[in-house]
Scaffold this motif. Sequence first.
Motif, PDB file in Angstrom:
ATOM      1  N   ARG A 402      37.977  44.759  41.898  1.00 27.84           N
ATOM      2  CA  ARG A 402      38.098  45.626  40.726  1.00 27.84           C
ATOM      3  C   ARG A 402      37.864  44.848  39.436  1.00 27.84           C
ATOM      4  N   VAL A 403      38.411  43.636  39.365  1.00 21.84           N
ATOM      5  CA  VAL A 403      38.250  42.790  38.179  1.00 21.84           C
ATOM      6  C   VAL A 403      36.775  42.466  37.970  1.00 21.84           C
ATOM      7  N   THR A 404      36.094  42.057  39.031  1.00 21.85           N
ATOM      8  CA  THR A 404      34.666  41.728  38.930  1.00 21.85           C
ATOM      9  C   THR A 404      33.851  42.956  38.521  1.00 21.85           C
ATOM     10  N   TYR A 405      34.170  44.090  39.123  1.00 23.88           N
ATOM     11  CA  TYR A 405      33.448  45.340  38.848  1.00 23.88           C
ATOM     12  C   TYR A 405      33.591  45.716  37.366  1.00 23.88           C
ATOM     13  N   GLN A 406      34.833  45.706  36.874  1.00 24.78           N
ATOM     14  CA  GLN A 406      35.078  46.109  35.500  1.00 24.78           C
ATOM     15  C   GLN A 406      34.541  45.078  34.506  1.00 24.78           C
ATOM     16  N   ALA A 407      34.608  43.800  34.843  1.00 25.02           N
ATOM     17  CA  ALA A 407      34.091  42.739  33.964  1.00 25.02           C
ATOM     18  C   ALA A 407      32.589  42.919  33.738  1.00 25.02           C
ATOM     19  N   ALA A 408      31.855  43.227  34.803  1.00 26.75           N
ATOM     20  CA  ALA A 408      30.408  43.419  34.677  1.00 26.75           C
ATOM     21  C   ALA A 408      30.093  44.639  33.809  1.00 26.75           C
ATOM     22  N   LYS A 409      30.842  45.716  33.989  1.00 30.87           N
ATOM     23  CA  LYS A 409      30.605  46.932  33.195  1.00 30.87           C
ATOM     24  C   LYS A 409      30.844  46.688  31.706  1.00 30.87           C
ATOM     25  N   VAL A 410      31.940  45.985  31.383  1.00 32.07           N
ATOM     26  CA  VAL A 410      32.268  45.765  29.979  1.00 32.07           C
ATOM     27  C   VAL A 410      31.274  44.811  29.320  1.00 32.07           C
ATOM     28  N   ILE A 411      30.749  43.864  30.099  1.00 27.25           N
ATOM     29  CA  ILE A 411      29.742  42.942  29.553  1.00 27.25           C
ATOM     30  C   ILE A 411      28.453  43.696  29.234  1.00 27.25           C
ATOM     31  N   MET A 521      31.085  36.122  32.440  1.00 24.95           N
ATOM     32  CA  MET A 521      31.755  36.827  33.546  1.00 24.95           C
ATOM     33  C   MET A 521      33.070  36.138  33.899  1.00 24.95           C
ATOM     34  N   LYS A 522      33.051  34.804  34.012  1.00 23.29           N
ATOM     35  CA  LYS A 522      34.271  34.076  34.360  1.00 23.29           C
ATOM     36  C   LYS A 522      35.345  34.264  33.292  1.00 23.29           C
ATOM     37  N   TYR A 523      34.917  34.228  32.009  1.00 20.63           N
ATOM     38  CA  TYR A 523      35.875  34.403  30.909  1.00 20.63           C
ATOM     39  C   TYR A 523      36.508  35.795  30.967  1.00 20.63           C
ATOM     40  N   VAL A 524      35.682  36.826  31.116  1.00 17.59           N
ATOM     41  CA  VAL A 524      36.195  38.210  31.119  1.00 17.59           C
ATOM     42  C   VAL A 524      37.078  38.452  32.335  1.00 17.59           C
ATOM     43  N   GLU A 525      36.680  37.918  33.498  1.00 13.32           N
ATOM     44  CA  GLU A 525      37.511  38.072  34.704  1.00 13.32           C
ATOM     45  C   GLU A 525      38.876  37.420  34.507  1.00 13.32           C
ATOM     46  N   GLY A 526      38.882  36.265  33.840  1.00 16.49           N
ATOM     47  CA  GLY A 526      40.143  35.576  33.591  1.00 16.49           C
ATOM     48  C   GLY A 526      41.065  36.395  32.688  1.00 16.49           C
ATOM     49  N   VAL A 527      40.477  36.984  31.639  1.00 12.49           N
ATOM     50  CA  VAL A 527      41.269  37.814  30.715  1.00 12.49           C
ATOM     51  C   VAL A 527      41.809  39.049  31.437  1.00 12.49           C
ATOM     52  N   LEU A 528      40.977  39.688  32.262  1.00 16.50           N
ATOM     53  CA  LEU A 528      41.412  40.892  32.974  1.00 16.50           C
ATOM     54  C   LEU A 528      42.498  40.573  34.002  1.00 16.50           C
ATOM     55  N   ASN A 529      42.397  39.421  34.644  1.00 22.22           N
ATOM     56  CA  ASN A 529      43.441  39.010  35.591  1.00 22.22           C
ATOM     57  C   ASN A 529      44.767  38.775  34.882  1.00 22.22           C
ATOM     58  N   GLU A 530      44.672  38.255  33.652  1.00 18.85           N
ATOM     59  CA  GLU A 530      45.891  37.918  32.914  1.00 18.85           C
ATOM     60  C   GLU A 530      46.474  39.133  32.191  1.00 18.85           C
ATOM     61  N   ARG A 531      45.620  39.891  31.441  1.00 22.76           N
ATOM     62  CA  ARG A 531      46.133  40.957  30.577  1.00 22.76           C
ATOM     63  C   ARG A 531      45.781  42.360  31.076  1.00 22.76           C
TER      64      ARG A 531
END
Length: 547
Positions: A402-411, A521-531
Amino acid sequence: MVESKSNRIALYVSAFLVIILVLFAILRDNAESITLKEATKILKDHSVKSVVASQDFVYLKTDKEVYKIASSQVSPEMFIDYKVKVKSSSNIYFYLLVLVLFLGLGTLLFKWLQKNKLINTQNIKNGRFSSLPEHSQPVESIKSDVTFSDIGGISDVKIELEEIIDFMKKPKRYKSFGARMPRGVLLVGPPGVGKTMIAKAVANAAGVPFYYQSGASFVQIYVGMGAKRVHELFTAAKNNSPAIIFIDEIDAVGKKRDGQRNDEREATLNQLLTEMDGFENSSGVIVIAATNKIDVLDSALLRAGRFDRRVFVELPTNRERASILSKYLEKVPHELDVNSVANMTVGFNGASLAALVNEASLLAIRQHDFQVTIEHFHQVKDKVMFGKKKLQILSNEQKQYRVTYQAAKVICATYFDLPFEKLLLSNEKLTPATDEPLIKHELESRVKMLLAGIVACNIKYNEHTSSAKGDLDEAKEIVEKMIQDYGMGSSLIVQESEKEILMKKLYDETRSLLESLQSVMKYVEGVLNERESITKVDVKKKIDEVL
């Protein structure tokens, strides 16, 4: 008034007669009179089962009949073999009790019918008894307290309608020029843009009676009731002219006549057409109707002389949304930049904006905050747009997908500058769909955003989840329209494999973009995992650093 009083008296007299007839049926003596000889015979035959003596008669009851003979004709010796019962005068109390029960049951039945709206109490008060609920109620105007200042973002519409308001206030000025007032104004626009409020504001500004009816209220299951209701509505308006009649959702009664039998609907539409034709220039009555389906209306209803003027009420622009939001935020404690909220509400109508402000206020109260902030709006925006959905409980592996999926969409959404402010991990949708005219590259950007989650999961995990169905269906629909309807393929004539070619091209371009932005992608995934959330500003800042 006299007729109403006469009807009421007739109703009471009829009820009284019914009670008298019931009492007569209960208290009537049904015994057959016989002679002394006949009485002696049946007593000797022992066919009498019981003997009851009253002051005037002696009653002989057999298996089949009840006979009576005058008390003066008989002697006690005749009944030596029988036990004689004395008929008490207290039986009258029994009959009175039966009458009271009868009236009580009648009252309970009346209350039940009234509660279930199977009878109309108002009609009875007016001297009319009818089993039809509310169809015979008199048409009454309502007083509008809505002003144009209460409605934000309709400056263009207001200009169109101000002439009608002025005409109703100063009819002589226009008649001196030989001009006549439009007989009808049709407000056309999507649901929730404020068509009803606009009509009420016109009535308030003109200071005239306002008669409101929905199109569905004319469509009755009772033959002739729809046409009758239309006639009553127009008669009431003419008797109180100048006046405004507002028919909401007129497409419910004014659909095209396609030859299929629907006599009641057609009779109602014909009556509406006749009433609008019957207006005189001096009648002082104008009909305002609203619809979001002008294409289904009958051509006879749209011709000149009926609805002379059409006003299109569109979804509010950014400036108009800011104006509407300012109205709704007047009594809400906040220190918001209204333009920021307006920017994040592309595609919202007036009703949605009202709901958004209300939901943000409720959230602030639940969280014990002293004022509404932009964060509250971010949290409730999806609830207003798409409805609140129960979030699934995800396993750790499912959450990573889910994190990867949403990170790609927001980018992708940020890279192509699609309208959104913030992404939550639980978002079902990121940006609203729009029916506005879009350029080919804008449509392609939206498809890439919808495919981005699938592409990213395939890059990282070599597979994707079933939750991608919604985005995939929307992407296919857009591509279908681009090729089939908009002529955006390699040629204007549709080729057999055009859709597949375009979809593959957009998929490959999305893959190339995401592969070039792996650090983002790595940055956004990290933020989504945290917040479990990230803003468009944060993503854009990171993309600008890479590019």
